[in-house]
Motif scaffolding. Structure first.
Motif, PDB file in Angstrom:
ATOM      1  N   ASP A 214      45.307  24.542 -37.435  1.00  0.00           N
ATOM      2  CA  ASP A 214      45.451  24.502 -35.972  1.00  0.00           C
ATOM      3  C   ASP A 214      46.843  24.962 -35.551  1.00  0.00           C
ATOM      4  O   ASP A 214      47.012  25.660 -34.548  1.00  0.00           O
ATOM      5  N   CYS A 215      47.849  24.554 -36.312  1.00  0.00           N
ATOM      6  CA  CYS A 215      49.231  24.956 -36.016  1.00  0.00           C
ATOM      7  C   CYS A 215      49.369  26.475 -36.119  1.00  0.00           C
ATOM      8  O   CYS A 215      49.988  27.115 -35.263  1.00  0.00           O
ATOM      9  N   ILE A 216      48.754  27.047 -37.144  1.00  0.00           N
ATOM     10  CA  ILE A 216      48.756  28.503 -37.293  1.00  0.00           C
ATOM     11  C   ILE A 216      47.990  29.143 -36.138  1.00  0.00           C
ATOM     12  O   ILE A 216      48.407  30.169 -35.584  1.00  0.00           O
ATOM     13  N   GLY A 217      46.863  28.523 -35.729  1.00  0.00           N
ATOM     14  CA  GLY A 217      46.074  29.062 -34.628  1.00  0.00           C
ATOM     15  C   GLY A 217      46.845  29.125 -33.317  1.00  0.00           C
ATOM     16  O   GLY A 217      46.761  30.113 -32.577  1.00  0.00           O
ATOM     17  N   VAL A 218      47.612  28.081 -33.016  1.00  0.00           N
ATOM     18  CA  VAL A 218      48.446  28.080 -31.813  1.00  0.00           C
ATOM     19  C   VAL A 218      49.489  29.188 -31.909  1.00  0.00           C
ATOM     20  O   VAL A 218      49.731  29.935 -30.945  1.00  0.00           O
ATOM     21  N   TRP A 219      50.113  29.318 -33.084  1.00  0.00           N
ATOM     22  CA  TRP A 219      51.128  30.354 -33.295  1.00  0.00           C
ATOM     23  C   TRP A 219      50.529  31.754 -33.126  1.00  0.00           C
ATOM     24  O   TRP A 219      51.106  32.615 -32.461  1.00  0.00           O
ATOM     25  N   LEU A 220      49.335  31.971 -33.702  1.00  0.00           N
ATOM     26  CA  LEU A 220      48.693  33.272 -33.581  1.00  0.00           C
ATOM     27  C   LEU A 220      48.292  33.566 -32.136  1.00  0.00           C
ATOM     28  O   LEU A 220      48.393  34.709 -31.677  1.00  0.00           O
ATOM     29  N   GLY A 221      47.830  32.533 -31.416  1.00  0.00           N
ATOM     30  CA  GLY A 221      47.488  32.723 -30.018  1.00  0.00           C
ATOM     31  C   GLY A 221      48.698  33.142 -29.196  1.00  0.00           C
ATOM     32  O   GLY A 221      48.630  34.077 -28.383  1.00  0.00           O
ATOM     33  N   LEU A 222      49.812  32.465 -29.406  1.00  0.00           N
ATOM     34  CA  LEU A 222      51.054  32.822 -28.716  1.00  0.00           C
ATOM     35  C   LEU A 222      51.509  34.223 -29.100  1.00  0.00           C
ATOM     36  O   LEU A 222      51.933  35.018 -28.248  1.00  0.00           O
ATOM     37  N   MET A 223      51.433  34.526 -30.401  1.00  0.00           N
ATOM     38  CA  MET A 223      51.861  35.832 -30.893  1.00  0.00           C
ATOM     39  C   MET A 223      51.011  36.943 -30.301  1.00  0.00           C
ATOM     40  O   MET A 223      51.525  37.961 -29.821  1.00  0.00           O
ATOM     41  N   ASN A 224      49.700  36.765 -30.308  1.00  0.00           N
ATOM     42  CA  ASN A 224      48.807  37.772 -29.751  1.00  0.00           C
ATOM     43  C   ASN A 224      49.054  37.951 -28.259  1.00  0.00           C
ATOM     44  O   ASN A 224      49.086  39.080 -27.745  1.00  0.00           O
ATOM     45  N   ASP A 225      49.261  36.835 -27.543  1.00  0.00           N
ATOM     46  CA  ASP A 225      49.535  36.907 -26.104  1.00  0.00           C
ATOM     47  C   ASP A 225      50.815  37.677 -25.831  1.00  0.00           C
ATOM     48  O   ASP A 225      50.874  38.540 -24.944  1.00  0.00           O
ATOM     49  N   TYR A 226      51.869  37.356 -26.588  1.00  0.00           N
ATOM     50  CA  TYR A 226      53.165  37.990 -26.378  1.00  0.00           C
ATOM     51  C   TYR A 226      53.103  39.486 -26.677  1.00  0.00           C
ATOM     52  O   TYR A 226      53.573  40.325 -25.897  1.00  0.00           O
ATOM     53  N   MET A 227      52.484  39.830 -27.820  1.00  0.00           N
ATOM     54  CA  MET A 227      52.431  41.233 -28.234  1.00  0.00           C
ATOM     55  C   MET A 227      51.508  42.062 -27.339  1.00  0.00           C
ATOM     56  O   MET A 227      51.719  43.263 -27.148  1.00  0.00           O
ATOM     57  N   SER A 228      50.456  41.440 -26.807  1.00  0.00           N
ATOM     58  CA  SER A 228      49.438  42.204 -26.074  1.00  0.00           C
ATOM     59  C   SER A 228      49.624  42.176 -24.564  1.00  0.00           C
ATOM     60  O   SER A 228      48.827  42.779 -23.839  1.00  0.00           O
ATOM     61  N   TRP A 229      50.659  41.499 -24.063  1.00  0.00           N
ATOM     62  CA  TRP A 229      50.796  41.353 -22.621  1.00  0.00           C
ATOM     63  C   TRP A 229      50.888  42.698 -21.906  1.00  0.00           C
ATOM     64  O   TRP A 229      50.277  42.911 -20.852  1.00  0.00           O
ATOM     65  N   LYS A 230      51.629  43.651 -22.479  1.00  0.00           N
ATOM     66  CA  LYS A 230      51.760  44.960 -21.833  1.00  0.00           C
ATOM     67  C   LYS A 230      50.395  45.615 -21.670  1.00  0.00           C
ATOM     68  O   LYS A 230      50.137  46.313 -20.689  1.00  0.00           O
ATOM     69  N   ARG A 231      49.529  45.376 -22.655  1.00  0.00           N
ATOM     70  CA  ARG A 231      48.197  45.975 -22.623  1.00  0.00           C
ATOM     71  C   ARG A 231      47.279  45.227 -21.665  1.00  0.00           C
ATOM     72  O   ARG A 231      46.502  45.826 -20.931  1.00  0.00           O
ATOM     73  N   GLU A 232      47.358  43.898 -21.662  1.00  0.00           N
ATOM     74  CA  GLU A 232      46.400  43.084 -20.925  1.00  0.00           C
ATOM     75  C   GLU A 232      46.756  42.888 -19.444  1.00  0.00           C
ATOM     76  O   GLU A 232      45.892  42.538 -18.655  1.00  0.00           O
ATOM     77  N   ARG A 233      48.005  43.124 -19.094  1.00  0.00           N
ATOM     78  CA  ARG A 233      48.446  42.841 -17.727  1.00  0.00           C
ATOM     79  C   ARG A 233      47.725  43.710 -16.693  1.00  0.00           C
ATOM     80  O   ARG A 233      47.641  43.338 -15.516  1.00  0.00           O
ATOM     81  N   THR A 234      47.185  44.866 -17.141  1.00  0.00           N
ATOM     82  CA  THR A 234      46.467  45.747 -16.221  1.00  0.00           C
ATOM     83  C   THR A 234      44.972  45.812 -16.532  1.00  0.00           C
ATOM     84  O   THR A 234      44.263  46.650 -15.974  1.00  0.00           O
ATOM     85  N   GLN A 235      44.505  44.931 -17.412  1.00  0.00           N
ATOM     86  CA  GLN A 235      43.104  44.975 -17.817  1.00  0.00           C
ATOM     87  C   GLN A 235      42.177  44.589 -16.666  1.00  0.00           C
ATOM     88  O   GLN A 235      42.374  43.566 -16.019  1.00  0.00           O
ATOM     89  N   PRO A 236      41.120  45.386 -16.417  1.00  0.00           N
ATOM     90  CA  PRO A 236      40.181  45.057 -15.338  1.00  0.00           C
ATOM     91  C   PRO A 236      39.219  43.961 -15.774  1.00  0.00           C
ATOM     92  O   PRO A 236      38.255  44.200 -16.484  1.00  0.00           O
ATOM     93  N   THR A 237      39.482  42.718 -15.394  1.00  0.00           N
ATOM     94  CA  THR A 237      38.645  41.591 -15.773  1.00  0.00           C
ATOM     95  C   THR A 237      38.800  40.475 -14.754  1.00  0.00           C
ATOM     96  O   THR A 237      39.806  40.419 -14.034  1.00  0.00           O
ATOM     97  N   ASP A 238      37.807  39.573 -14.703  1.00  0.00           N
ATOM     98  CA  ASP A 238      37.911  38.434 -13.793  1.00  0.00           C
ATOM     99  C   ASP A 238      38.567  37.232 -14.464  1.00  0.00           C
ATOM    100  O   ASP A 238      38.623  36.153 -13.897  1.00  0.00           O
ATOM    101  N   ARG A 239      39.076  37.408 -15.685  1.00  0.00           N
ATOM    102  CA  ARG A 239      39.761  36.319 -16.386  1.00  0.00           C
ATOM    103  C   ARG A 239      40.823  36.910 -17.310  1.00  0.00           C
ATOM    104  O   ARG A 239      40.521  37.800 -18.111  1.00  0.00           O
ATOM    105  N   VAL A 240      42.045  36.468 -17.182  1.00  0.00           N
ATOM    106  CA  VAL A 240      43.140  36.897 -18.043  1.00  0.00           C
ATOM    107  C   VAL A 240      43.440  35.757 -18.995  1.00  0.00           C
ATOM    108  O   VAL A 240      43.822  34.661 -18.574  1.00  0.00           O
ATOM    109  N   VAL A 241      43.240  35.993 -20.291  1.00  0.00           N
ATOM    110  CA  VAL A 241      43.480  34.962 -21.299  1.00  0.00           C
ATOM    111  C   VAL A 241      44.799  35.293 -21.983  1.00  0.00           C
ATOM    112  O   VAL A 241      44.862  35.998 -22.986  1.00  0.00           O
ATOM    113  N   ASN A 242      45.885  34.777 -21.421  1.00  0.00           N
ATOM    114  CA  ASN A 242      47.210  35.091 -21.944  1.00  0.00           C
ATOM    115  C   ASN A 242      48.197  34.021 -21.474  1.00  0.00           C
ATOM    116  O   ASN A 242      48.206  33.650 -20.297  1.00  0.00           O
ATOM    117  N   SER A 243      49.026  33.536 -22.398  1.00  0.00           N
ATOM    118  CA  SER A 243      49.964  32.474 -22.064  1.00  0.00           C
ATOM    119  C   SER A 243      51.021  32.933 -21.066  1.00  0.00           C
ATOM    120  O   SER A 243      51.542  32.115 -20.292  1.00  0.00           O
TER     121      SER A 243
END
Length: 326
Positions: A214-243
């Motif tokens: 679970d600790c690794i899962g939280v870390w990976l979630g944060l890591m994926n959010d941080y690394m992918s924010w530039k990509r996801e910030r303009t994504q056309p969706t009704d839900r943004v899953v990013n910290s």
């Protein structure tokens, strides 16, 4: 001891790079070849999904996410893993651009494809129906190899398929991360470590190691959010899953400050992962399978960070314009 992998030299990377070990499968060229062959065989050429899939592997075998994340996997099992994950990624990519209600309904149907009792359900000849047929075939092959391990993979995947039901406007970052550790796919990916290596842990052992995974899962979630924010910030969706999005909304922070805050939380979370790793390696009385699993959890986490850190998917995000590949 490692048999199927070799270490990756990360000395050229910035000091801020992860402190977790990074290794890669010795058959990385064959894994890359199989991955590209699968994409060509299962995705419509010139489609957005096809272009995005090829973009994930644009840096060649040394940056293949499967070779890095499951570096000790049996090669034949690895190929089934790739087929399974490419299919779930294809579903996830489509679902992200659909209204939440429709995405949840289609996830329910794909989930049922993991159970033989639903094989008589009628399915169409469209792309979605083809995914269900393919999923059933993969299920049968995986189950034939390791039925016990397959049940663990199936249960983890079912939880992931249903996780969109829990998405909402979160009251705090802590509440969000309790869902994100599942949403990022950590339980599926760690079940695949066990399945591809033939590691069978008892219920007591799985309960013992769960706080660490679970600790690794939280870390990976944060890591994926941080690394992918530039990509996801303009994504056309009704839900943004990013910290970053959660921090901006909950704490009324500007984007730059929210990104800095998430980066700091990510570094602290890695420290927790490393502390728990050190404690586990110092434990006595652990089974051989458990020790193999702990070591490969580190390789998996380090490999995923390495991939996110350098992959073109995040260093040069693609456009979400259907007419463009990047």
């Amino acid at each position: 001891m490692s048999y199927n992998s070799i270490p990756v030299n990360t000395s050229h990377l910035p000091y801020c790079f992860t402190r977790l070990p990074v290794r890669i499968h010795k058959d990385k060229e064959e894994i890359q070849r199989f991955t590209l062959e699968l994409i060509h065989a299962t995705k419509k050429e010139d489609s957005k999904a096809y272009k995005h899939a090829l973009y994930r592997y644009a840096f060649g075998p040394d940056m293949n996410i499967y070779s890095l994340s499951w570096c000790e996997a049996d090669l034949n099992k690895m190929k089934l893993l790739i087929d399974f994950i490419e299919l779930t990624w294809a579903h996830d990519d489509v679902a992200e651009e659909e209204p939440l209600e429709k995405a949840v309904a289609e996830s329910e149907r794909l989930c049922r494809a993991m159970y033989e009792e639903y094989d008589d359900e009628p399915i169409g000849d469209n792309g979605y129906g083809l995914r269900i047929r393919r999923f059933r075939d993969i299920r049968n092959k995986m189950k034939a190899i390791d039925a016990v391990g397959w049940v663990e993979v199936r249960d983890a995947t079912e939880e992931w398929f249903h996780i969109d039901k829990k998405l909402k406007d979160f009251e705090s970052l802590e509440e969000y991360l309790s869902i994100r550790k599942v949403h990022v796919g950590n339980k599926i990916m760690t079940s695949f470590i066990r399945w591809t290596m033939g590691i069978h842990l008892s219920e007591a052992e799985l309960a013992f190691i769960e706080p660490y995974t679970d600790c690794i899962g939280v870390w990976l979630g944060l890591m994926n959010d941080y690394m992918s924010w530039k990509r996801e910030r303009t994504q056309p969706t009704d839900r943004v899953v990013n910290s970053v999005h959660v921090v901006m909304n909950r704490y009324n922070l500007p984007e730059e400050a929210a990104v800095d805050m998430v980066r700091g939380i990510l570094v602290r979370q890695e420290g927790k992962v490393l502390e728990m790793s050190k404690d586990l390696h110092g434990r006595t009385g652990l089974s051989t399978g458990m020790r193999m699993y702990i070591q490969n959890l580190e390789y998996y986490a380090g490999g995923l960070f390495y991939w996110h850190f350098l992959a073109p998917r995040y260093t040069k995000p693609q456009s979400f314009d259907p007419e463009r590949a990047d």
